[in-house]
Scaffold this motif. Sequence first.
Motif, PDB file in Angstrom:
ATOM      1  N   ARG A   1       0.836  -1.212   0.000  1.00 37.63           N
ATOM      2  CA  ARG A   1       0.000   0.000   0.000  1.00 37.63           C
ATOM      3  C   ARG A   1       0.866   1.255   0.000  1.00 37.63           C
ATOM      4  N   ILE A   2       1.912   1.262   0.787  1.00 39.65           N
ATOM      5  CA  ILE A   2       2.796   2.428   0.839  1.00 39.65           C
ATOM      6  C   ILE A   2       3.455   2.652  -0.519  1.00 39.65           C
ATOM      7  N   GLU A   3       3.917   1.569  -1.147  1.00 40.05           N
ATOM      8  CA  GLU A   3       4.522   1.708  -2.477  1.00 40.05           C
ATOM      9  C   GLU A   3       3.519   2.254  -3.483  1.00 40.05           C
ATOM     10  N   THR A   4       2.258   1.802  -3.422  1.00 42.24           N
ATOM     11  CA  THR A   4       1.215   2.301  -4.318  1.00 42.24           C
ATOM     12  C   THR A   4       0.967   3.785  -4.073  1.00 42.24           C
ATOM     13  N   LEU A   5       0.854   4.174  -2.809  1.00 40.13           N
ATOM     14  CA  LEU A   5       0.636   5.586  -2.488  1.00 40.13           C
ATOM     15  C   LEU A   5       1.801   6.456  -2.946  1.00 40.13           C
ATOM     16  N   GLU A   6       3.020   5.964  -2.776  1.00 36.13           N
ATOM     17  CA  GLU A   6       4.186   6.738  -3.218  1.00 36.13           C
ATOM     18  C   GLU A   6       4.210   6.870  -4.730  1.00 36.13           C
ATOM     19  N   SER A   7       3.815   5.831  -5.454  1.00 34.06           N
ATOM     20  CA  SER A   7       3.799   5.934  -6.922  1.00 34.06           C
ATOM     21  C   SER A   7       2.727   6.917  -7.383  1.00 34.06           C
ATOM     22  N   ILE A   8       1.571   6.951  -6.697  1.00 35.19           N
ATOM     23  CA  ILE A   8       0.529   7.925  -7.026  1.00 35.19           C
ATOM     24  C   ILE A   8       1.041   9.333  -6.752  1.00 35.19           C
ATOM     25  N   LEU A   9       1.693   9.540  -5.614  1.00 31.70           N
ATOM     26  CA  LEU A   9       2.255  10.856  -5.307  1.00 31.70           C
ATOM     27  C   LEU A   9       3.331  11.250  -6.314  1.00 31.70           C
ATOM     28  N   ASP A  10       4.154  10.286  -6.756  1.00 35.48           N
ATOM     29  CA  ASP A  10       5.185  10.589  -7.749  1.00 35.48           C
ATOM     30  C   ASP A  10       4.569  11.085  -9.050  1.00 35.48           C
ATOM     31  N   GLU A  11       3.425  10.502  -9.438  1.00 35.98           N
ATOM     32  CA  GLU A  11       2.754  10.936 -10.680  1.00 35.98           C
ATOM     33  C   GLU A  11       2.120  12.307 -10.523  1.00 35.98           C
ATOM     34  N   ARG A  12       1.439  12.526  -9.418  1.00 37.15           N
ATOM     35  CA  ARG A  12       0.674  13.767  -9.250  1.00 37.15           C
ATOM     36  C   ARG A  12       1.519  14.927  -8.741  1.00 37.15           C
ATOM     37  N   THR A  13       2.488  14.660  -7.896  1.00 40.81           N
ATOM     38  CA  THR A  13       3.335  15.696  -7.328  1.00 40.81           C
ATOM     39  C   THR A  13       4.774  15.182  -7.323  1.00 40.81           C
ATOM     40  N   PRO A  14       5.481  15.369  -8.458  1.00 38.17           N
ATOM     41  CA  PRO A  14       6.811  14.772  -8.599  1.00 38.17           C
ATOM     42  C   PRO A  14       7.833  15.209  -7.545  1.00 38.17           C
ATOM     43  N   ASP A  15       7.712  16.398  -7.006  1.00 34.98           N
ATOM     44  CA  ASP A  15       8.741  16.872  -6.070  1.00 34.98           C
ATOM     45  C   ASP A  15       8.311  16.750  -4.609  1.00 34.98           C
ATOM     46  N   TRP A  16       7.366  15.883  -4.296  1.00 38.76           N
ATOM     47  CA  TRP A  16       6.868  15.733  -2.923  1.00 38.76           C
ATOM     48  C   TRP A  16       7.955  15.254  -1.968  1.00 38.76           C
ATOM     49  N   ARG A  17       8.853  14.422  -2.452  1.00 36.25           N
ATOM     50  CA  ARG A  17       9.928  13.907  -1.580  1.00 36.25           C
ATOM     51  C   ARG A  17      10.876  15.035  -1.161  1.00 36.25           C
ATOM     52  N   ASN A  18      11.177  15.920  -2.088  1.00 34.27           N
ATOM     53  CA  ASN A  18      12.071  17.042  -1.775  1.00 34.27           C
ATOM     54  C   ASN A  18      11.434  17.994  -0.757  1.00 34.27           C
ATOM     55  N   ARG A  19      10.141  18.223  -0.901  1.00 32.25           N
ATOM     56  CA  ARG A  19       9.446  19.110   0.028  1.00 32.25           C
ATOM     57  C   ARG A  19       9.405  18.528   1.429  1.00 32.25           C
ATOM     58  N   ILE A  20       9.225  17.202   1.518  1.00 31.59           N
ATOM     59  CA  ILE A  20       9.184  16.567   2.843  1.00 31.59           C
ATOM     60  C   ILE A  20      10.570  16.593   3.475  1.00 31.59           C
ATOM     61  N   ALA A  21      11.602  16.348   2.672  1.00 31.16           N
ATOM     62  CA  ALA A  21      12.979  16.333   3.193  1.00 31.16           C
ATOM     63  C   ALA A  21      13.389  17.727   3.655  1.00 31.16           C
ATOM     64  N   ALA A  22      12.902  18.772   2.989  1.00 29.42           N
ATOM     65  CA  ALA A  22      13.273  20.133   3.347  1.00 29.42           C
ATOM     66  C   ALA A  22      12.632  20.566   4.673  1.00 29.42           C
ATOM     67  N   GLY A  23      11.464  19.960   4.985  1.00 32.22           N
ATOM     68  CA  GLY A  23      10.800  20.309   6.235  1.00 32.22           C
ATOM     69  C   GLY A  23       9.952  21.547   6.093  1.00 32.22           C
ATOM     70  N   PRO A  24       9.314  21.974   7.187  1.00 31.00           N
ATOM     71  CA  PRO A  24       8.424  23.147   7.135  1.00 31.00           C
ATOM     72  C   PRO A  24       9.145  24.451   7.009  1.00 31.00           C
TER      73      PRO A  24
END
Length: 81
Positions: free
Chosen positions: A58-81
């Motif tokens: 499920r986590i892999e599926t959710l991450e693939s959906i996020l990768d398609e819809r919001t490609p830079d989501w990982r960078n935003r999470i790593a950068a923090g608030p």
Amino acid sequence: MDLAAVFVVPTTLFLLIVAPTWLFLHYRSKRRSEAALSDDERVELERLTVAAGRMSERIETLESILDERTPDWRNRIAAGP
């Protein structure tokens, strides 16, 4: 041989050799049996393993959906608030 020696020698041998060995082997086997998983614990462990596998999918599926819809989501999470 006197009657006391007939009882003293076997009793002494038992107390010095047989009894300590018997106690050692008894408690060693008891410790090993307690260290092993019971049948209920083994069933529960297998159930949790299957649930963890499904959660991972499920986590892999959710991450693939996020990768398609919001490609830079990982960078935003790593950068923090």
